[in-house]
Design a protein around this motif. Structure first.
Motif, short mmCIF file in Angstrom:
data_model
loop_
_atom_site.label_atom_id
_atom_site.label_comp_id
_atom_site.label_asym_id
_atom_site.label_seq_id
_atom_site.Cartn_x
_atom_site.Cartn_y
_atom_site.Cartn_z
N ILE A 1 1.01 -1.20 0.12
CA ILE A 1 0.00 0.01 0.06
C ILE A 1 0.79 1.29 -0.01
CG2 ILE A 1 -1.80 1.11 1.11
CD1 ILE A 1 -2.99 -1.47 2.07
N THR A 2 1.73 1.30 0.88
CA THR A 2 2.74 2.71 1.03
C THR A 2 3.45 2.66 -0.34
OG1 THR A 2 2.76 2.48 3.61
CG2 THR A 2 4.26 4.09 2.36
N GLY A 3 4.03 1.58 -0.69
CA GLY A 3 4.80 1.52 -1.86
C GLY A 3 4.01 1.88 -3.11
N LEU A 4 3.05 1.33 -3.19
CA LEU A 4 1.87 1.84 -4.36
C LEU A 4 1.88 3.17 -4.49
CD1 LEU A 4 0.01 0.65 -6.69
CD2 LEU A 4 -1.80 1.61 -4.91
N HIS A 5 1.52 3.95 -3.29
CA HIS A 5 1.23 5.19 -3.24
C HIS A 5 2.64 6.14 -3.69
CE1 HIS A 5 -1.81 4.88 0.40
NE2 HIS A 5 -2.01 4.44 -0.93
N ASN A 6 3.72 5.63 -3.46
CA ASN A 6 4.95 6.09 -3.77
C ASN A 6 4.95 6.04 -5.43
OD1 ASN A 6 5.92 6.90 -1.53
ND2 ASN A 6 7.11 5.20 -1.02
N VAL A 7 4.88 5.09 -5.90
CA VAL A 7 4.78 4.67 -7.19
C VAL A 7 4.06 5.64 -8.17
CG1 VAL A 7 4.49 2.88 -9.03
CG2 VAL A 7 5.78 2.49 -7.15
N LEU A 8 2.66 5.70 -7.41
CA LEU A 8 1.63 6.44 -8.30
C LEU A 8 1.87 7.73 -8.31
CD1 LEU A 8 -1.90 4.91 -6.64
CD2 LEU A 8 -1.06 4.94 -9.13
N ASP A 9 2.42 8.42 -7.13
CA ASP A 9 2.86 9.65 -7.17
C ASP A 9 3.88 10.05 -8.09
OD1 ASP A 9 0.88 10.27 -5.43
OD2 ASP A 9 2.06 10.65 -3.68
N ILE A 10 5.00 9.15 -8.21
CA ILE A 10 6.17 9.56 -9.04
C ILE A 10 5.61 9.19 -10.55
CG2 ILE A 10 8.21 8.35 -9.86
CD1 ILE A 10 8.66 7.86 -6.74
N ALA A 11 4.76 8.30 -10.73
CA ALA A 11 4.17 7.97 -12.20
C ALA A 11 3.41 9.30 -12.63
CB ALA A 11 3.51 6.81 -12.19
N ALA A 12 2.45 9.76 -11.82
CA ALA A 12 1.84 10.77 -12.18
C ALA A 12 2.73 12.31 -12.27
CB ALA A 12 0.73 11.09 -10.96
N GLU A 13 3.32 12.43 -11.42
CA GLU A 13 4.36 13.45 -11.58
C GLU A 13 5.40 13.57 -12.68
OE1 GLU A 13 8.31 15.19 -8.88
OE2 GLU A 13 6.89 13.85 -7.99
N HIS A 14 5.59 12.38 -13.40
CA HIS A 14 6.90 12.26 -14.39
C HIS A 14 6.08 11.60 -15.64
CE1 HIS A 14 9.96 13.69 -11.81
NE2 HIS A 14 9.48 12.89 -10.91
N ASN A 15 4.67 11.77 -15.77
CA ASN A 15 4.13 11.37 -16.91
C ASN A 15 4.19 10.02 -17.43
OD1 ASN A 15 2.34 13.46 -17.58
ND2 ASN A 15 3.94 14.60 -18.38
N LEU A 16 4.54 9.11 -16.22
CA LEU A 16 4.85 7.58 -16.80
C LEU A 16 3.37 7.07 -17.20
CD1 LEU A 16 7.40 6.54 -13.94
CD2 LEU A 16 7.66 7.97 -16.00
N ARG A 17 3.55 5.93 -18.08
CA ARG A 17 2.73 4.80 -18.40
C ARG A 17 3.01 3.61 -16.95
NH1 ARG A 17 1.27 2.86 -24.32
NH2 ARG A 17 0.92 5.08 -24.25
N LEU A 18 2.06 3.55 -16.34
CA LEU A 18 2.09 2.61 -15.41
C LEU A 18 1.25 1.27 -15.26
CD1 LEU A 18 2.97 2.16 -12.38
CD2 LEU A 18 1.25 3.42 -11.57
N PHE A 19 2.02 0.17 -15.34
CA PHE A 19 1.36 -1.06 -15.10
C PHE A 19 1.28 -1.61 -13.50
CE2 PHE A 19 1.16 -5.81 -14.99
CZ PHE A 19 -0.01 -5.65 -15.66
N VAL A 20 0.28 -1.73 -12.85
CA VAL A 20 0.26 -2.69 -11.83
C VAL A 20 -0.47 -3.82 -11.79
CG1 VAL A 20 -0.37 -2.23 -9.33
CG2 VAL A 20 0.40 -0.23 -10.80
N PRO A 21 0.15 -5.05 -11.70
CA PRO A 21 -0.78 -6.18 -11.70
C PRO A 21 -1.57 -6.32 -10.51
CG PRO A 21 1.65 -6.81 -10.75
CD PRO A 21 1.50 -5.11 -11.28
N SER A 22 -2.88 -6.79 -10.85
CA SER A 22 -3.81 -7.24 -9.71
C SER A 22 -3.98 -8.87 -9.74
CB SER A 22 -5.15 -6.64 -9.85
OG SER A 22 -5.69 -6.77 -8.53
N THR A 23 -4.95 -9.19 -9.07
CA THR A 23 -4.98 -10.59 -9.11
C THR A 23 -6.29 -11.33 -8.84
OG1 THR A 23 -4.34 -12.29 -7.54
CG2 THR A 23 -4.40 -10.25 -6.74
N ILE A 24 -6.63 -12.58 -8.94
CA ILE A 24 -7.72 -13.36 -8.55
C ILE A 24 -8.10 -13.06 -7.10
CG2 ILE A 24 -7.76 -14.76 -10.32
CD1 ILE A 24 -6.43 -17.03 -8.51
N GLY A 25 -6.94 -12.72 -6.46
CA GLY A 25 -7.05 -12.70 -4.88
C GLY A 25 -7.53 -11.30 -4.54
N ALA A 26 -8.15 -10.26 -5.43
CA ALA A 26 -8.66 -9.17 -5.24
C ALA A 26 -10.12 -9.29 -5.23
CB ALA A 26 -8.63 -8.31 -6.48
#
Ligand SMILES: NC(=O)C1=CN([C@@H]2O[C@H](COP(=O)(O)OP(=O)(O)OC[C@H]3O[C@@H](n4cnc5c(N)ncnc54)[C@H](O)[C@@H]3O)[C@@H](O)[C@H]2O)C=CC1
Ligand SMILES: CC(=O)[C@H](N)C(=O)O
Length: 373
Positions: free
Chosen positions: A148-173
């Motif tokens: 969760i915290t790690g994802l927040h870091n990644v999301l903010d950096i991706a938004a800030e630097h215009n990245l295309r971001l892939f995050v896998p989810s799972t059947i476990g969701a």
């Protein structure tokens, strides 16, 4: 940090100055190119400064797990070795270290992650770091931090630097109150593991950032993934990899799930193919930002029967792990992936028989128990 105030100030500045035609009451937020940790004054710093026709510059986080090395190999074939950086907090094996760029990256270290993205002019980020379902239950605080915290870091950096971001989810969701046979893309999601909760959070946060900040977020819900040359990292579906190794090494396999536990599964090549395809899909093709993908679904008993066609002497016993069984009993049995097939042409190549044949040819059929004894 007064994030809300900063963002709303930035938003109103943009609305006044951008001339994008956004109304105040109904804000078409795709016009708003600010990230939540960035004030408007330095937003122009981060505009993309290279030709759009260049290959993407890729960073993979958590890349030394079951899936990351294979993904790096596929992406390097497509985009060039030096355009794909693998990262993790673990020490890479020699063959991985010498196969292309590798860097230390702890996703909990926001500044370090941002530095890596900036210094390497990253444009695409595949966020693979996570604690999986079984290890997550064994260490909830760490799973919460990484997932969760790690994802927040990644999301903010991706938004800030215009990245295309892939995050896998799972059947476990999904969870016990979700429809399980089949499970559609949109339905009740009330998982009972920290892993599942963190993945629903990732899906929702990624989609929120997409609509709120224009982040190019893409997400696939993977089934249990089966691979020959990499080990699973502590999940509920791990048995479906272990059976191959045990069949070859000892001819005996003790399964930690009940024989009739049905779960969606996929061969790694299909999983990585889907990942690249959804990242390359034109934005207009994507009617959603989070898709189920499916290939096959089987029980331990059905897998064992297929494995026994190759290793007839394999002896399978069952010693149920209560934690894993409870998790598996709450997960989908079959996945409905019609939207992925319709929107961006998803199609799997491996069904159960091909999967089993491929695993044995990879692991070396001549080292089978029959010969070893
Ligand atoms: N393997 C599977 O069957 C499935 C995997 N997924 C997802 O795919 C992604 C990759 O999965 P796997 O490779 O199987 O996972 P894995 O558990 O094998 O590897 C995860 C990696 O994350 C790294 N990591 C942990 N803490 C970190 C931190 N603070 N900073 C950076 N890296 C850190 C670990 O060192 C590890 O190498 C995960 O997000 C997982 O949830 C989803 C569904 C199925
Ligand atoms: C299906 C997954 O997400 C993973 N393999 C796990 O079992 O936790």
């Amino acid at each position: 940090m007064p994030i809300v105030k900063t963002v709303s100030r930035a938003v109103s500045q943009l609305l006044q100055s951008s001339g994008c035609g956004c109304g105040i009451s109904i804000v078409p937020v795709r016009c708003i190119g600010v990230s939540p940790r960035q004030v408007a004054s330095d937003a122009s710093f981060h505009s993309v400064s290279f030709s759009e026709s260049d290959h993407p510059r890729v960073l993979i986080t958590g890349g030394l797990g079951q899936l990351g090395v294979g993904l790096a190999k596929l992406l390097r074939k497509r985009f060039g070795k030096n355009n794909v950086i693998l990262s993790d907090i673990r020490k890479p094996a020699d063959n991985v270290f010498y196969s292309g760029p590798f860097i230390y990256a702890d996703i909990l270290d926001y500044k370090n992650l941002r530095e890596i993205v900036v210094n390497n002019r990253i444009t695409w980020l595949f966020h693979y770091s996570a604690l999986l379902s079984a290890v997550g239950e064994a260490n909830v605080p760490l799973a919460r931090a990484v997932n969760i915290t790690g994802l927040h870091n990644v999301l903010d950096i991706a938004a800030e630097h215009n990245l295309r971001l892939f995050v896998p989810s799972t059947i476990g969701a999904f969870g016990p109150t979700s429809p399980r046979d089949p499970t559609p893309d949109l339905c009740i999601q009330r998982p009972r593991t920290i892993y599942g909760v963190s993945k629903v959070h990732a899906e929702l946060m990624g989609e929120y950032y997409h609509y709120r900040y224009g982040l190019d977020f893409r997400c696939l819900r993977y089934p249990g993934i089966i691979s020959a040359d990499s080990q699973p990292g502590g999940g509920t579906t791990d048995y479906a990899v272990q059976i191959f190794h045990d069949a070859i090494k000892t001819g005996k396999f003790q399964c930690n799930l009940k024989p009739d536990t049905r779960l969606p599964m996929m061969y790694i090549d299909d999983c990585l193919k889907a990942t690249l395809e959804v990242m390359e899909a034109p934005a207009e093709a994507l009617s959603m930002r989070t898709y189920n993908i499916s290939a096959m679904s089987f029980t331990p008993e059905e897998l064992a029967q297929e494995v026994q066609k190759h290793v007839p002497e394999l002896l399978v016993t069952y010693n149920v792990d209560e934690v894993r069984q409870a998790i598996a009993d709450s997960w989908p049995m079959n996945f409905d992936d019609r939207n992925a097939r319709r929107d961006w042409g998803w199609k799997h190549d491996y069904d159960l028989p091909e999967l089993v044949t491929t695993m044995f040819s990879f692991l070396g059929s001549d080292s089978r128990i029959a010969q070893a004894n």
